[in-house]
Design an enzyme around this catalytic site. Structure first.
Site, PDB file in Angstrom:
ATOM      1  N   GLU B  41       0.843  -1.198   0.000  1.00  0.00           N
ATOM      2  CA  GLU B  41       0.000   0.000   0.000  1.00  0.00           C
ATOM      3  C   GLU B  41       0.887   1.261   0.000  1.00  0.00           C
ATOM      4  OE1 GLU B  41      -2.278   0.145   3.614  1.00  0.00           O
ATOM      5  OE2 GLU B  41      -3.429   1.912   2.991  1.00  0.00           O
ATOM      6  N   LYS B 112      -9.187   2.003  -2.076  1.00  0.00           N
ATOM      7  CA  LYS B 112      -9.430   1.469  -0.738  1.00  0.00           C
ATOM      8  C   LYS B 112     -10.780   1.978  -0.225  1.00  0.00           C
ATOM      9  CE  LYS B 112      -6.883   1.019   3.648  1.00  0.00           C
ATOM     10  NZ  LYS B 112      -5.645   1.427   4.369  1.00  0.00           N
ATOM     11  N   CYS B 148      -5.184  -3.403   2.520  1.00  0.00           N
ATOM     12  CA  CYS B 148      -5.028  -3.445   3.983  1.00  0.00           C
ATOM     13  C   CYS B 148      -6.367  -3.538   4.729  1.00  0.00           C
ATOM     14  CB  CYS B 148      -4.195  -2.243   4.423  1.00  0.00           C
ATOM     15  SG  CYS B 148      -3.332  -2.510   6.002  1.00  0.00           S
TER      16      CYS B 148
END
Lengths: 546, 546
Positions: B41, B112, B148
């Site tokens: 990330e 995300k 994540c």
């Protein structure tokens, strides 16, 4: 119906003081025949409570306060901000809410939908956004109740996907009521009036707006609660930088008995002056301290801090310590003495030579005749910090930091030396603004000696030193810093404005290299839209522009 | 198909170094026949870039890096994290994205959806959450690519209203790929394995997971990238606290050629040891410094810091300064000398008496015979800070802070004295853990002198002083602090566990009253789930428990 707005100074986590103050205002509103009284966002606990919100006990205490406040609400409706628990399993555990309390009971609750999470704001850290939009009804009047940011999604580049008023307007409310905790900066007052007025025009509704006032460590709330009519014209402006209370008459259509008035903004420098006074006052008052100590150099920065402290706390509560070194000039001492005489505050003179000499002697075997450099300059600045901190420790005085924003920006200061202090008074005021502030303080009589204003700035840490030896002139430096810090321009854009390329690169590098110093300095009273501290979060170990 | 995971140590904002490292791994993956390579990330800029993200130029530099990386992507697909601009007018201006790059071109982008905004995380400050859920296709394989936190909405009390995998699973992917920047704490490794394994079981899919490694100032990333099969069994565990690279074989159904292995966690104390070494190493390396200085008292805290610094930087790069005062005991000096001899680092002895005496003499007229108290204790601690900072300034050494978490918590330390330093090594390690760390460092041979471990802790700032004069024993104190700091329990709950009521009230008050000191201390290497610093944001001027 009569609607009271209570613009109060809360103390974070001081539930007893906040609740008592709120109840006394409810009683005052009742005595004046009000049907409804509105308090600010998160009034019961103060704003911003920060990670106190993560303690379940803290939320319990908020709920207990609401219960006490509810007991006082007979014959009056109260709208008040508090955190509330999210009963849903999914999502964050709290909402940022406005309670509506009537006849001792909570009758409804509105949850803030737009949660600011930029600059000094961290609301999404704690709160789930509200997704239900419903007006409240008070004595047959339908009111669109929103919380601060909920009215702020108006710009060309809106931060949020929805605007709560776009939903609430569908229920045809007669009035907008916004409860806020909107921090001060010297540009924010104009924005606020403009945004609130735009809302009135867009939704064709009058608006009552109630803000907090008072400083919470570095964040200052300026009050300035307002009433606007349907046309977005200002009807009434409550006080800035003071508590205030006002009862408005609303006939179901419009706020009555008030003619439109022209918004009269204070000058930027007057706002900074008032903001800093409030910041100093509340830091001391809310920490239960009364006396300040500071190092007085004879220069402009410490002179301005001393004058502000004397005005905020009373000259009898300010101890100025003069700490000449062997490089200090005679006029530094005499300028400082002139100032304390003008102000009537206490002073002490303690030469730092003995301590500085002791360190140089102790270090001589290790330094083996290496030339004098910033090491020895820093030793002097740190000796001064030891002296003023000794006054602080021995007598319970609070040390005021006197660094200005220009110095903080480029790292022109000594960590654990002149960068020490419990609170930084001028850390958000550029050097050029410090001069303006000095002139403003002197507007009626000479308080700050003219010599402190006109002489070339110097740290006096080596013979004949001048700031201009290592920094560009402050007019240029501050203009450049403003482009980078407040406006976040790139070096390319700043150079395109005509600043010298090498100067721009060198200055931005200095700013970024000094992050490690700013990380360890005192909280800075925030007066600008971008202050160092919690509103500007930079990596320390990074490589960008450094 | 062959899938490479590159677990790398990035440097925030160092685009040249990051891009070169990324491209060399792409070339390595190509050489090993990989079809796909995945990086962490926000790999191009390093994580967390914090407010650098607010500079448009910084985002331009991210885009330029992606363009360079794309040029290297011939014959291989690359998945890599970077911030991207939100083209919609509404919402925040950036997404936290994963680029998919193929044949020199960006072929898709995943944003995300779940943006952590608790503890050290501030992602909602910068990013708009992704609302579109679509799998990527690589060589005919459908992959559910997430970033994540997107996989972390699994608990009893989920933080978010949606789970991206619940949407992505509808497209029947064959594999989950998660790119992460998941910071280390000594409890996080177990959680991570558990959550990743639960995802595999819930969605009946294998998972490849790639994390960052390396320290970014106070935040340490431990690596520990993983492969799991459909049953949630661990197939491969990449290195902790080191860069690593591995190529996996995926047949469209399952990761091939690997048998399930038992997850073997490191002990907590070994993790803390490795984490702190990496934290020290990266602070110096990424700041382009090589040498450290610290004050060595003969006590356990500075001994452990000195041993860690010597291990991280090499003993030749560590300067230990012994600074006895008139209250220092002989054994303090001899214990300190034993340590530097065991480690082979440099040392200097500089008695602080001359400077301390100079200050007492200078202050005598002002203090007029008032009794010795913490003022004079603080003067000694601050004289030591001046000495070590003089070494730092003169020789370019970086000062290591040696305060432990128990002291930081209760404010048992001197601001601008022993609380000084560029980075705090033990500020997230309780005193009882410091002892464990000392034993761990001594596991093969005595490095830290036994006497430093067994003697009663003392600041030695007045005759015969012991920590136990003003603090409870550390076993009790640390257990109590853990309940309050890590677990956020109320005083009521802590007392109900059997802690003495008066002790609990006094201790929590000390913790809250010391916020102003912690505000001005060095960044603290984070090893626990709740460290002081950016992950714990408390009001300074508040009244809660104080």
């Amino acid at each position: 119906m009569k609607i009271a707005l209570a613009q109060l100074n809360y103390h974070i986590g001081n539930f007893e003081a906040n609740t008592n103050k709120i109840i006394s205002m409810i009683n005052k509103a009742k005595a004046e025949g009000a049907d409804l009284i509105a308090f600010a966002e998160l009034a019961v606990c103060g704003y911003p409570p920060r990670d106190f919100l993560e303690f379940s006990e803290f939320i319990d205490l908020c709920e207990e306060s609401i219960a006490k406040i509810a007991e006082a609400c007979s014959g009056i409706v109260c709208v008040i901000g508090a955190p509330t628990r999210n009963e849903q399993i999914e999502g964050k555990d709290l909402f940022n809410s406005a309670y509506v309390i009537e006849d001792g009971k909570v009758t409804s609750r509105v949850n803030k939908a737009l949660l600011p999470n930029y600059d000094v704001f961290d609301e999404y850290r704690y709160f789930e956004p509200g997704l239900v939009f419903k007006c409240i009804e008070v004595k047959g009047v339908r009111i669109a109740l929103t919380i601060c940011e909920d009215l702020w999604n108006m710009k060309d580049n809106p931060l949020y996907l929805i605007s709560p008023m776009d939903e609430l307007i569908k229920e045809k409310p007669a009035l907008m009521l916004n409860i806020a905790a909107s921090p001060f900066s010297y540009v924010h007052d104009d924005d606020r009036v403009m945004v609130l007025s735009e809302n009135c025009k867009k939704y064709d509704l009058p608006l009552l707006y109630v803000n907090q006032v008072g400083a919470q460590t570095e964040i200052i709330f300026d009050g300035g609660s307002f009433a606007f009519n349907k046309q977005g014209e200002l009807l009434h402006q409550m006080k800035y930088f003071e508590e205030d209370f006002h009862v408005f008459e609303f006939d179901g259509q419009e706020i009555q008995g008030l003619e439109p008035v022209t918004y009269l903004p204070m000058s930027d420098i007057e706002q900074i002056h008032q903001g800093l006074l409030l910041g100093i006052k509340d830091y001391f008052h809310k920490s239960e301290f009364s006396k300040a100590v500071l190092g007085l150099s004879g220069g402009i920065d410490s002179a301005v801090v001393c004058a502000l402290a004397a005005e905020a706390l009373g000259p009898e509560n300010v101890m100025a310590v003069l700490m000449p070194s062997k490089y200090s000039t005679d006029h530094s001492v005499s300028d400082a003495i002139d100032l304390v005489n003008n102000l009537g505050c206490q002073h002490y003179t303690i030469a730092i030579k003995d301590a500085a000499d002791a360190f140089e002697g102790m270090l001589e075997p290790a330094f083996k005749g290496l030339p004098f450099n910033t090491t020895e300059e820093n030793i002097q600045a740190r000796c001064r910090a030891i002296v003023v901190m000794a006054f602080s420790n021995k007598f319970g005085y609070i040390l005021l930091n006197t660094s200005n924003k220009s110095e903080c920006a480029v790292g022109y200061g000594t960590l654990y030396g002149d960068m020490a202090g419990a609170i930084s008074v001028l850390g958000d005021v550029y050097k050029t603004q410090v001069y303006q502030l000095a002139e403003h303080i002197n507007r009626d009589r000479e308080i700050i000696p003219r010599n402190s204003i006109v002489k070339p700035p110097s740290a006096e840490l080596r013979p004949g030193q001048k700031d201009s030896d290592s920094l560009p002139d402050y007019d240029t430096l501050d203009a450049l810093l403003y482009q980078y810090i407040e406006l976040k321009k790139s070096s390319k854009e700043i150079i395109a404005q005509g600043f010298d390329e090498e100067l721009v690169r060198k200055t931005l590098k200095m700013v970024n290299m000094a992050e490690f110093k700013r990380y360890q300095t005192a909280p800075i009273l925030r007066v600008s839209p971008k202050a160092f501290g919690m509103g500007r979060r930079m990596p320390l170990v990074g490589k960008y522009l450094s």
